[in-house]
Motif scaffolding. Structure first.
Motif, PDB file in Angstrom:
ATOM      1  N   LYS A   2      72.081  40.432  16.449  1.00 11.03           N
ATOM      2  CA  LYS A   2      71.569  39.544  15.483  1.00 11.03           C
ATOM      3  C   LYS A   2      70.527  38.537  15.806  1.00 11.03           C
ATOM      4  O   LYS A   2      70.195  37.815  15.046  1.00 11.03           O
ATOM      5  CB  LYS A   2      72.837  38.587  15.061  1.00 11.03           C
ATOM      6  N   PHE A   3      69.898  38.767  16.905  1.00  9.03           N
ATOM      7  CA  PHE A   3      69.068  38.000  17.442  1.00  9.03           C
ATOM      8  C   PHE A   3      67.768  38.385  16.887  1.00  9.03           C
ATOM      9  O   PHE A   3      67.377  39.427  16.819  1.00  9.03           O
ATOM     10  CB  PHE A   3      68.713  38.063  18.992  1.00  9.03           C
ATOM     11  N   ILE A   4      66.735  37.280  16.504  1.00  9.84           N
ATOM     12  CA  ILE A   4      65.303  37.358  16.309  1.00  9.84           C
ATOM     13  C   ILE A   4      64.573  37.075  17.400  1.00  9.84           C
ATOM     14  O   ILE A   4      63.453  37.520  17.268  1.00  9.84           O
ATOM     15  CB  ILE A   4      64.996  36.446  15.033  1.00  9.84           C
ATOM     16  N   ALA A   5      65.077  36.357  18.297  1.00  9.22           N
ATOM     17  CA  ALA A   5      64.223  35.929  19.519  1.00  9.22           C
ATOM     18  C   ALA A   5      65.116  35.358  20.538  1.00  9.22           C
ATOM     19  O   ALA A   5      66.169  35.142  20.304  1.00  9.22           O
ATOM     20  CB  ALA A   5      63.315  34.860  18.933  1.00  9.22           C
ATOM     21  N   PHE A   6      64.673  35.719  21.758  1.00  6.02           N
ATOM     22  CA  PHE A   6      65.981  35.215  22.741  1.00  6.02           C
ATOM     23  C   PHE A   6      64.940  34.942  24.126  1.00  6.02           C
ATOM     24  O   PHE A   6      63.760  35.313  24.147  1.00  6.02           O
ATOM     25  CB  PHE A   6      66.708  36.289  23.156  1.00  6.02           C
ATOM     26  N   SER A   7      65.676  34.303  25.183  1.00  2.00           N
ATOM     27  CA  SER A   7      64.932  34.236  26.348  1.00  2.00           C
ATOM     28  C   SER A   7      66.102  34.264  27.573  1.00  2.00           C
ATOM     29  O   SER A   7      67.381  33.942  27.215  1.00  2.00           O
ATOM     30  CB  SER A   7      64.223  32.752  26.207  1.00  2.00           C
ATOM     31  N   ALA A  55      69.351  31.957  22.606  1.00  2.00           N
ATOM     32  CA  ALA A  55      68.802  33.164  21.313  1.00  2.00           C
ATOM     33  C   ALA A  55      68.866  32.324  20.092  1.00  2.00           C
ATOM     34  O   ALA A  55      69.652  31.337  19.834  1.00  2.00           O
ATOM     35  CB  ALA A  55      69.738  34.308  21.395  1.00  2.00           C
ATOM     36  N   ARG A  56      68.152  32.867  19.331  1.00  2.00           N
ATOM     37  CA  ARG A  56      68.172  32.385  17.814  1.00  2.00           C
ATOM     38  C   ARG A  56      68.374  33.533  16.853  1.00  2.00           C
ATOM     39  O   ARG A  56      68.279  34.700  16.939  1.00  2.00           O
ATOM     40  CB  ARG A  56      66.647  32.096  17.311  1.00  2.00           C
ATOM     41  N   GLU A  57      69.607  33.382  16.227  1.00  2.00           N
ATOM     42  CA  GLU A  57      70.216  34.660  15.197  1.00  2.00           C
ATOM     43  C   GLU A  57      69.548  34.611  13.966  1.00  2.00           C
ATOM     44  O   GLU A  57      68.747  33.276  13.512  1.00  2.00           O
ATOM     45  CB  GLU A  57      71.690  34.520  15.176  1.00  2.00           C
ATOM     46  N   ARG A  58      69.503  35.774  13.174  1.00  2.64           N
ATOM     47  CA  ARG A  58      69.003  35.879  12.042  1.00  2.64           C
ATOM     48  C   ARG A  58      69.912  34.968  11.044  1.00  2.64           C
ATOM     49  O   ARG A  58      71.110  34.948  11.180  1.00  2.64           O
ATOM     50  CB  ARG A  58      69.155  37.120  11.394  1.00  2.64           C
ATOM     51  N   THR A  59      69.342  34.193  10.082  1.00  6.21           N
ATOM     52  CA  THR A  59      69.986  33.182   9.163  1.00  6.21           C
ATOM     53  C   THR A  59      69.612  33.709   7.727  1.00  6.21           C
ATOM     54  O   THR A  59      68.248  34.007   7.812  1.00  6.21           O
ATOM     55  CB  THR A  59      69.981  31.851   9.464  1.00  6.21           C
ATOM     56  N   THR A  60      70.267  33.820   6.747  1.00  3.17           N
ATOM     57  CA  THR A  60      69.788  34.212   5.583  1.00  3.17           C
ATOM     58  C   THR A  60      70.059  33.034   4.680  1.00  3.17           C
ATOM     59  O   THR A  60      71.109  32.408   4.824  1.00  3.17           O
ATOM     60  CB  THR A  60      70.749  35.425   4.855  1.00  3.17           C
ATOM     61  N   VAL A  61      68.962  32.619   3.996  1.00  2.00           N
ATOM     62  CA  VAL A  61      69.020  31.342   3.343  1.00  2.00           C
ATOM     63  C   VAL A  61      68.883  31.907   1.783  1.00  2.00           C
ATOM     64  O   VAL A  61      68.009  32.702   1.398  1.00  2.00           O
ATOM     65  CB  VAL A  61      67.686  30.302   3.418  1.00  2.00           C
ATOM     66  N   ARG A  62      69.941  31.526   1.105  1.00  2.00           N
ATOM     67  CA  ARG A  62      69.781  31.895  -0.570  1.00  2.00           C
ATOM     68  C   ARG A  62      69.966  30.487  -1.157  1.00  2.00           C
ATOM     69  O   ARG A  62      70.468  29.626  -0.828  1.00  2.00           O
ATOM     70  CB  ARG A  62      71.185  32.696  -0.900  1.00  2.00           C
TER      71      ARG A  62
END
Length: 140
Positions: A90-95, A116-123
């Motif tokens: 689910k990560f879109i970026a990580f270090s 890490a930054r996970e994908r988040t869906t904004v609706r």
């Protein structure tokens, strides 16, 4: 007396299994040898003989052999690995940061830090109040 549809023998077996996992986790976190499980069991059984002589069998049923502790720790490690892999998908970026050092007894240590930054869906809802709030935020 039965709880949750389990008979007393099954419930005792389940509690013994859970106790075995908890003790294995403590052994792993303390970085103690797996053979400490046998040593710990001796103390548990002796304490039970003094405190609850009628229930010693419950405590002696906790499996803490070296092999069992190794299996428990390996199982927990595999579960942590699986959870990490599931999260990483689910990560879109990580270090990743590594920090090799030695402790006071000159034993090598390698902490690994993962951010890490996970994908988040904004609706946005079609509800008018949400739509108006979005329009206000958009126009600002």
């Amino acid at each position: 007396m039965q709880r949750d549809g389990l008979n007393p023998a099954t419930e005792l077996s389940d509690l013994s299994l859970r106790a075995s996992y908890k003790i294995a986790l403590k052994i792993a976190r303390a970085n103690n040898p797996f053979s400490d499980g046998d040593f710990i069991k001796e103390f548990i059984v002796e304490a039970a003989e003094l405190l609850t002589p009628l229930e010693v069998k419950k405590f002696s049923g906790i499996s803490l052999s070296r092999q069992t502790i190794a299996w428990r720790i390996a199982g927990m490690a595999a579960d942590v690995y699986r959870q990490l892999i599931d999260s990483a998908c689910k990560f879109i970026a990580f270090s990743i940061a590594l920090d090799e050092s030695t402790d006071i007894s000159d034993t090598a240590q390698l902490p690994i830090y993962v951010g890490a930054r996970e994908r988040t869906t904004v609706r946005f809802s079609t509800n008018e109040t949400h739509s108006e709030g979005y329009q206000l935020a958009k126009s600002s």
